[in-house]
Every structure is written in structure tokens, then in C-alpha cells.
Design a protein around this motif. Structure first.
Motif, PDB file in Angstrom:
ATOM      1  N   PRO A  26       0.834  -1.199   0.000  1.00  0.00           N
ATOM      2  CA  PRO A  26       0.000   0.000   0.000  1.00  0.00           C
ATOM      3  C   PRO A  26       0.872   1.253   0.000  1.00  0.00           C
ATOM      4  N   LYS A  27       0.508   2.179  -0.849  1.00  0.00           N
ATOM      5  CA  LYS A  27       1.270   3.423  -0.963  1.00  0.00           C
ATOM      6  C   LYS A  27       0.723   4.433   0.043  1.00  0.00           C
ATOM      7  N   THR A  28       1.594   5.242   0.581  1.00  0.00           N
ATOM      8  CA  THR A  28       1.165   6.304   1.465  1.00  0.00           C
ATOM      9  C   THR A  28       0.418   7.326   0.610  1.00  0.00           C
ATOM     10  N   ALA A  29      -0.765   7.692   1.045  1.00  0.00           N
ATOM     11  CA  ALA A  29      -1.577   8.638   0.281  1.00  0.00           C
ATOM     12  C   ALA A  29      -0.890   9.992   0.222  1.00  0.00           C
ATOM     13  N   LEU A  30      -0.964  10.618  -0.928  1.00  0.00           N
ATOM     14  CA  LEU A  30      -0.408  11.964  -1.070  1.00  0.00           C
ATOM     15  C   LEU A  30      -1.278  12.950  -0.313  1.00  0.00           C
ATOM     16  N   PRO A  31      -0.673  13.992   0.236  1.00  0.00           N
ATOM     17  CA  PRO A  31      -1.477  15.022   0.896  1.00  0.00           C
ATOM     18  C   PRO A  31      -2.323  15.767  -0.140  1.00  0.00           C
ATOM     19  N   VAL A  32      -3.403  16.364   0.332  1.00  0.00           N
ATOM     20  CA  VAL A  32      -4.293  17.126  -0.548  1.00  0.00           C
ATOM     21  C   VAL A  32      -4.060  18.612  -0.314  1.00  0.00           C
ATOM     22  N   LEU A  33      -3.684  19.297  -1.386  1.00  0.00           N
ATOM     23  CA  LEU A  33      -3.536  20.749  -1.353  1.00  0.00           C
ATOM     24  C   LEU A  33      -4.787  21.324  -2.004  1.00  0.00           C
ATOM     25  N   THR A  34      -5.579  22.010  -1.207  1.00  0.00           N
ATOM     26  CA  THR A  34      -6.826  22.586  -1.706  1.00  0.00           C
ATOM     27  C   THR A  34      -6.596  24.048  -2.058  1.00  0.00           C
ATOM     28  N   LEU A  35      -6.974  24.393  -3.278  1.00  0.00           N
ATOM     29  CA  LEU A  35      -6.885  25.776  -3.756  1.00  0.00           C
ATOM     30  C   LEU A  35      -8.295  26.345  -3.819  1.00  0.00           C
ATOM     31  N   PHE A  36      -8.549  27.362  -3.016  1.00  0.00           N
ATOM     32  CA  PHE A  36      -9.826  28.069  -3.074  1.00  0.00           C
ATOM     33  C   PHE A  36      -9.660  29.167  -4.105  1.00  0.00           C
ATOM     34  N   THR A  37     -10.525  29.130  -5.128  1.00  0.00           N
ATOM     35  CA  THR A  37     -10.339  29.957  -6.313  1.00  0.00           C
ATOM     36  C   THR A  37     -11.688  30.421  -6.857  1.00  0.00           C
ATOM     37  N   LYS A  38     -11.654  31.151  -7.935  1.00  0.00           N
ATOM     38  CA  LYS A  38     -12.840  31.511  -8.717  1.00  0.00           C
ATOM     39  C   LYS A  38     -12.362  31.793 -10.134  1.00  0.00           C
ATOM     40  N   ASP A  39     -13.290  32.008 -11.026  1.00  0.00           N
ATOM     41  CA  ASP A  39     -12.940  32.265 -12.416  1.00  0.00           C
ATOM     42  C   ASP A  39     -13.478  33.637 -12.806  1.00  0.00           C
TER      43      ASP A  39
END
Length: 115
Positions: A26-39
Motif C-alpha cells: 500500500p502506498k502512502t496517500a499523497l497530501p491534498v492541497l486545496t486551492l480556493f479559487t474563482k474564475d
């Protein structure tokens, strides 16, 4: 000569088993980088370019704060995007701080490696 061939075969078999074990581990899960954005968000586009060399070390998740289901994030970050969370925790806003990102990624990678 036969003895050498037999040991070589055993070594090859053992190496192959180790390879298979590593591939199926089992691979260690990658961290999640959340980008709060808009268009549109030119600063967000710039931030994504800065993050490009690091993209293999995290999963980038984008949250469009203008969508109705994200109204709480809109109220919180409407004047501050881009905003980044790492694994659900606030990390940085306005610009990418590479040293802060690197420090936090290293910390998570060390924890994931059992260190």
C-alpha cells in the motif's frame, strides 16, 4: 557451474518476489492541497504555475468559491484568493510561499515514512 546457475536462479526469483511485494504494497496517500479559487483569478493561475514543480508531491483540489454549495468559503475568502489548505488545514493565502509549502510537505512525508 551448476551451483552458480542454481544460486543465480534463486537470487533472481527472490529479487522478483521483492519487486512484486513492493509494487503491491500500500502506498502512502499523497497530501491534498486545496486551492480556493474563482474564475477568473489571475493570481490563482500564477500560483498554479509556481506549484507545477511540486505537483507529484500532492493532489491539487480546486474549490470554486462562487458555486452555491461553496458559499461559506466565498464568505470567508472572497477577498483573499488564492487560499491554500493542506490536508484540511489553512496553509497560506494570496501567493505561494514555497518555503512554507516545502516545510509542511517534508513534515507530512516524514510522518508517512514512519519518522
Amino acid at each position: 557451474m551448476l551451483w552458480f546457475q542454481g544460486n543465480s536462479m534463486q537470487l533472481a526469483k527472490h529479487s522478483f518476489q521483492l519487486l512484486l511485494r513492493n509494487l503491491s504494497a500500500p502506498k502512502t496517500a499523497l497530501p491534498v492541497l486545496t486551492l480556493f479559487t474563482k474564475d477568473p483569478c489571475p493570481l490563482c493561475d500564477e500560483a498554479k504555475e509556481v506549484l507545477e514543480p511540486y505537483k507529484n508531491r500532492f493532489i491539487l483540489q480546486e474549490v470554486d468559491i462562487t458555486l452555491p454549495e461553496n458559499s461559506a468559503w466565498y464568505d470567508r475568502y472572497k477577498f483573499d484568493i488564492p487560499v491554500f489548505h493542506l490536508n484540511g488545514q489553512f496553509l497560506m493565502m494570496h501567493r505561494v510561499d514555497i518555503s512554507k509549502l516545502e516545510k509542511q510537505l517534508q513534515k507530512l512525508e516524514q510522518q508517512g515514512a514512519g519518522g
